[in-house]
Motif scaffolding. Structure first.
Motif, PDB file in Angstrom:
ATOM      1  N   ARG A  39      -2.550  13.831   5.279  1.00 21.35           N
ATOM      2  CA  ARG A  39      -3.563  13.024   4.607  1.00 21.35           C
ATOM      3  C   ARG A  39      -2.971  12.358   3.365  1.00 21.35           C
ATOM      4  O   ARG A  39      -2.289  12.991   2.573  1.00 21.35           O
TER       5      ARG A  39
ATOM      6  N   THR B 161      -8.588  19.298   8.590  1.00 22.57           N
ATOM      7  CA  THR B 161      -8.967  17.949   8.163  1.00 22.57           C
ATOM      8  C   THR B 161      -8.727  17.744   6.671  1.00 22.57           C
ATOM      9  O   THR B 161      -8.662  16.608   6.211  1.00 22.57           O
ATOM     10  N   GLU B 162      -8.582  18.815   5.937  1.00 21.50           N
ATOM     11  CA  GLU B 162      -8.238  18.717   4.514  1.00 21.50           C
ATOM     12  C   GLU B 162      -6.797  18.243   4.345  1.00 21.50           C
ATOM     13  O   GLU B 162      -6.458  17.602   3.349  1.00 21.50           O
TER      14      GLU B 162
ATOM     15  N   ASP C 284      -5.960   8.213  11.744  1.00 21.48           N
ATOM     16  CA  ASP C 284      -6.541   6.907  11.447  1.00 21.48           C
ATOM     17  C   ASP C 284      -5.839   5.883  12.330  1.00 21.48           C
ATOM     18  O   ASP C 284      -4.618   5.744  12.250  1.00 21.48           O
TER      19      ASP C 284
ATOM     20  N   SER D  86      -4.921  13.868   8.821  1.00 28.50           N
ATOM     21  CA  SER D  86      -5.900  12.854   9.211  1.00 28.50           C
ATOM     22  C   SER D  86      -5.364  12.035  10.378  1.00 28.50           C
ATOM     23  O   SER D  86      -4.154  11.943  10.582  1.00 28.50           O
TER      24      SER D  86
END
Length: 79
Positions: A21, A4-5, A10, A8
């Motif tokens: 991300r 998750t770092e 969305d 992502s």
């Protein structure tokens, strides 16, 4: 590695596909470039916002997804 770092999901970005991300570069885009023969160095040169950690996160994401899929399939199909 905490994915998750680096990755992502969305619904408002690229239709909810997993992306690096902070970018609109999807996991699938990177996998397709690598599968097509692009080296990590070429990928990083073409996409300056990417880091080697992003590429490793994409590979780990794909491996984890594959593992989940193979566990959920009957042995005859997965083998």
């Amino acid at each position: 590695m905490d994915l998750t770092e680096w990755i992502s999901i969305d619904p408002d970005i690229r239709g909810g596909k997993p992306c690096i991300r902070g970018t609109r570069i999807t996991v699938y885009d990177i996998l397709e470039y690598l599968a097509g023969g692009m080296t990590e160095a070429e990928l990083l040169a073409d996409f300056p916002s990417l880091k080697p950690e992003h590429v490793r996160a994409v590979l780990m994401f794909a491996a984890q997804r594959e593992r989940r899929l193979s566990v959920s399939l009957p042995y005859e199909i997965a083998a």
